[in-house]
Design a protein around this motif. Structure first.
Motif, PDB file in Angstrom:
ATOM      1  N   ARG A  59      67.456  34.581  68.927  1.00 21.79           N
ATOM      2  CA  ARG A  59      66.116  35.121  68.693  1.00 21.79           C
ATOM      3  C   ARG A  59      66.065  36.645  68.870  1.00 21.79           C
ATOM      4  NH1 ARG A  59      62.184  31.438  68.188  1.00 21.79           N
ATOM      5  NH2 ARG A  59      60.625  32.614  69.371  1.00 21.79           N
ATOM      6  N   ILE A  60      67.260  37.269  68.980  1.00 24.85           N
ATOM      7  CA  ILE A  60      67.288  38.731  69.072  1.00 24.85           C
ATOM      8  C   ILE A  60      66.885  39.312  67.723  1.00 24.85           C
ATOM      9  CG2 ILE A  60      68.746  40.774  69.406  1.00 24.85           C
ATOM     10  CD1 ILE A  60      70.462  39.080  71.307  1.00 24.85           C
ATOM     11  N   ALA A  61      65.932  40.221  67.747  1.00 25.23           N
ATOM     12  CA  ALA A  61      65.457  40.865  66.522  1.00 25.23           C
ATOM     13  C   ALA A  61      66.180  42.192  66.285  1.00 25.23           C
ATOM     14  CB  ALA A  61      63.948  41.094  66.604  1.00 25.23           C
ATOM     15  N   VAL A  62      66.411  42.956  67.350  1.00 24.87           N
ATOM     16  CA  VAL A  62      66.979  44.299  67.235  1.00 24.87           C
ATOM     17  C   VAL A  62      67.981  44.524  68.357  1.00 24.87           C
ATOM     18  CG1 VAL A  62      66.470  46.779  67.285  1.00 24.87           C
ATOM     19  CG2 VAL A  62      64.839  45.204  66.247  1.00 24.87           C
ATOM     20  N   ALA A  63      69.102  45.149  68.024  1.00 26.19           N
ATOM     21  CA  ALA A  63      70.083  45.564  69.027  1.00 26.19           C
ATOM     22  C   ALA A  63      70.431  47.029  68.802  1.00 26.19           C
ATOM     23  CB  ALA A  63      71.339  44.703  68.932  1.00 26.19           C
ATOM     24  N   ASN A  64      70.481  47.782  69.883  1.00 27.33           N
ATOM     25  CA  ASN A  64      70.920  49.175  69.842  1.00 27.33           C
ATOM     26  C   ASN A  64      72.154  49.293  70.715  1.00 27.33           C
ATOM     27  OD1 ASN A  64      68.774  50.479  68.259  1.00 27.33           O
ATOM     28  ND2 ASN A  64      67.494  49.697  69.914  1.00 27.33           N
ATOM     29  N   ILE A  65      73.201  49.885  70.177  1.00 26.37           N
ATOM     30  CA  ILE A  65      74.470  50.005  70.892  1.00 26.37           C
ATOM     31  C   ILE A  65      74.879  51.469  70.929  1.00 26.37           C
ATOM     32  CG2 ILE A  65      76.900  49.313  70.955  1.00 26.37           C
ATOM     33  CD1 ILE A  65      76.043  46.814  69.314  1.00 26.37           C
ATOM     34  N   TRP A  66      75.234  51.912  72.128  1.00 28.80           N
ATOM     35  CA  TRP A  66      75.732  53.265  72.317  1.00 28.80           C
ATOM     36  C   TRP A  66      77.184  53.186  72.768  1.00 28.80           C
ATOM     37  CZ3 TRP A  66      71.011  51.511  73.934  1.00 28.80           C
ATOM     38  CH2 TRP A  66      69.881  52.138  73.392  1.00 28.80           C
ATOM     39  N   LEU A  67      78.049  53.938  72.105  1.00 31.84           N
ATOM     40  CA  LEU A  67      79.466  54.005  72.461  1.00 31.84           C
ATOM     41  C   LEU A  67      79.804  55.417  72.927  1.00 31.84           C
ATOM     42  CD1 LEU A  67      81.025  52.152  69.389  1.00 31.84           C
ATOM     43  CD2 LEU A  67      80.701  51.239  71.702  1.00 31.84           C
ATOM     44  N   ARG A  68      80.578  55.518  73.966  1.00 31.98           N
ATOM     45  CA  ARG A  68      81.042  56.832  74.412  1.00 31.98           C
ATOM     46  C   ARG A  68      81.855  57.496  73.313  1.00 31.98           C
ATOM     47  NH1 ARG A  68      81.216  59.869  78.404  1.00 31.98           N
ATOM     48  NH2 ARG A  68      80.353  58.366  79.864  1.00 31.98           N
ATOM     49  N   ASP A  69      82.649  56.685  72.592  1.00 38.42           N
ATOM     50  CA  ASP A  69      83.528  57.208  71.536  1.00 38.42           C
ATOM     51  C   ASP A  69      83.417  56.288  70.323  1.00 38.42           C
ATOM     52  OD1 ASP A  69      85.622  57.998  69.866  1.00 38.42           O
ATOM     53  OD2 ASP A  69      87.066  58.184  71.515  1.00 38.42           O
ATOM     54  N   ILE A  70      82.886  56.790  69.224  1.00 39.31           N
ATOM     55  CA  ILE A  70      82.664  55.968  68.030  1.00 39.31           C
ATOM     56  C   ILE A  70      83.972  55.416  67.472  1.00 39.31           C
ATOM     57  CG2 ILE A  70      82.725  57.784  66.274  1.00 39.31           C
ATOM     58  CD1 ILE A  70      80.127  54.936  66.499  1.00 39.31           C
ATOM     59  N   ARG A  71      85.101  56.007  67.853  1.00 41.64           N
ATOM     60  CA  ARG A  71      86.396  55.477  67.394  1.00 41.64           C
ATOM     61  C   ARG A  71      86.687  54.107  67.993  1.00 41.64           C
ATOM     62  NH1 ARG A  71      89.786  60.748  68.854  1.00 41.64           N
ATOM     63  NH2 ARG A  71      88.403  60.422  70.625  1.00 41.64           N
ATOM     64  N   ARG A  92      70.658  46.024  63.649  1.00 46.18           N
ATOM     65  CA  ARG A  92      71.461  46.669  64.681  1.00 46.18           C
ATOM     66  C   ARG A  92      71.771  48.107  64.315  1.00 46.18           C
ATOM     67  NH1 ARG A  92      77.668  45.091  66.056  1.00 46.18           N
ATOM     68  NH2 ARG A  92      78.101  47.090  65.105  1.00 46.18           N
ATOM     69  N   ALA A  93      71.828  48.954  65.320  1.00 46.41           N
ATOM     70  CA  ALA A  93      72.296  50.327  65.156  1.00 46.41           C
ATOM     71  C   ALA A  93      73.359  50.588  66.210  1.00 46.41           C
ATOM     72  CB  ALA A  93      71.146  51.308  65.323  1.00 46.41           C
ATOM     73  N   THR A  94      74.383  51.342  65.839  1.00 48.99           N
ATOM     74  CA  THR A  94      75.437  51.732  66.771  1.00 48.99           C
ATOM     75  C   THR A  94      75.692  53.220  66.604  1.00 48.99           C
ATOM     76  OG1 THR A  94      76.476  49.556  66.530  1.00 48.99           O
ATOM     77  CG2 THR A  94      77.804  51.292  67.528  1.00 48.99           C
ATOM     78  N   VAL A  95      75.646  53.945  67.710  1.00 47.59           N
ATOM     79  CA  VAL A  95      75.864  55.387  67.662  1.00 47.59           C
ATOM     80  C   VAL A  95      76.787  55.825  68.796  1.00 47.59           C
ATOM     81  CG1 VAL A  95      73.608  55.855  66.598  1.00 47.59           C
ATOM     82  CG2 VAL A  95      73.831  55.903  69.080  1.00 47.59           C
ATOM     83  N   GLU A  96      77.363  57.000  68.621  1.00 51.61           N
ATOM     84  CA  GLU A  96      78.137  57.632  69.685  1.00 51.61           C
ATOM     85  C   GLU A  96      77.187  58.446  70.541  1.00 51.61           C
ATOM     86  OE1 GLU A  96      82.295  59.692  69.448  1.00 51.61           O
ATOM     87  OE2 GLU A  96      80.760  61.181  68.935  1.00 51.61           O
ATOM     88  N   SER A  97      77.385  58.366  71.866  1.00 48.88           N
ATOM     89  CA  SER A  97      76.486  59.068  72.767  1.00 48.88           C
ATOM     90  C   SER A  97      77.183  59.364  74.090  1.00 48.88           C
ATOM     91  CB  SER A  97      75.259  58.199  73.037  1.00 48.88           C
ATOM     92  OG  SER A  97      74.370  58.817  73.922  1.00 48.88           O
ATOM     93  N   ARG A  98      76.769  60.432  74.709  1.00 52.61           N
ATOM     94  CA  ARG A  98      77.208  60.682  76.079  1.00 52.61           C
ATOM     95  C   ARG A  98      76.469  59.679  76.958  1.00 52.61           C
ATOM     96  NH1 ARG A  98      76.397  66.570  78.182  1.00 52.61           N
ATOM     97  NH2 ARG A  98      75.467  65.743  80.070  1.00 52.61           N
ATOM     98  N   LEU A  99      77.196  58.949  77.798  1.00 55.21           N
ATOM     99  CA  LEU A  99      76.580  57.914  78.627  1.00 55.21           C
ATOM    100  C   LEU A  99      76.483  58.384  80.075  1.00 55.21           C
ATOM    101  CD1 LEU A  99      78.269  54.848  76.921  1.00 55.21           C
ATOM    102  CD2 LEU A  99      75.954  55.718  76.581  1.00 55.21           C
ATOM    103  N   ALA A 100      75.840  57.577  80.909  1.00 54.35           N
ATOM    104  CA  ALA A 100      75.465  57.998  82.261  1.00 54.35           C
ATOM    105  C   ALA A 100      76.628  58.245  83.218  1.00 54.35           C
ATOM    106  CB  ALA A 100      74.508  56.979  82.869  1.00 54.35           C
ATOM    107  N   GLY A 101      77.784  57.711  82.945  1.00 57.41           N
ATOM    108  CA  GLY A 101      78.938  57.910  83.823  1.00 57.41           C
ATOM    109  C   GLY A 101      80.212  57.884  83.009  1.00 57.41           C
TER     110      GLY A 101
END
Length: 114
Positions: A59-71, A92-101
């Motif tokens: 029943r998930i409608a939307v997922a957002n994923i953040w990766l430290r390294d898109i590779r 779904r969306a997946t992006v590269e991002s600086r994460l909290a640690g």
């Protein structure tokens, strides 16, 4: 009415309002593994939080994923594709991002129909 689960000092891990379940961005509890292992850990947490609010991954409608390294996209997708409900995959969306640690390689946030 808002139903909250997993309340901490700064956020709720999950909440249900107007028929939707919103999960906070989740990171792996054990950050010693690679992207696949961290993704598997997060997906297990998602299953648990969704169950706690009376819904599931189908029943998930939307997922957002953040990766430290898109590779590492393919490595994350190996875990995702083994887990996702094939009959009802979310938008779904997946992006590269600086994460909290530094040890955090993946963060995932989902919204589902409750």
């Amino acid at each position: 009415m808002i139903i909250r689960q997993g309340i901490t000092g700064r956020l709720s891990k999950a909440l249900v309002v107007n028929g939707f379940a919103f999960l906070s961005g989740l990171t792996a509890r054990d950050t010693t593994g690679g992207v696949r292992e961290q993704t598997e850990d997060i997906l297990a947490q998602i299953d648990s939080h969704l169950k706690a609010v009376g819904t599931d991954k189908s029943r998930i409608a939307v997922a957002n994923i953040w990766l430290r390294d898109i590779r590492t996209f393919d490595e994350m997708n190996e875990a995702w594709e083994a887990w996702v409900d094939k009959e009802s995959p979310p938008a779904r969306a997946t992006v590269e991002s600086r994460l909290a640690g530094e040890a955090i390689l993946v963060e995932i946030q989902v919204q589902a129909v409750a």
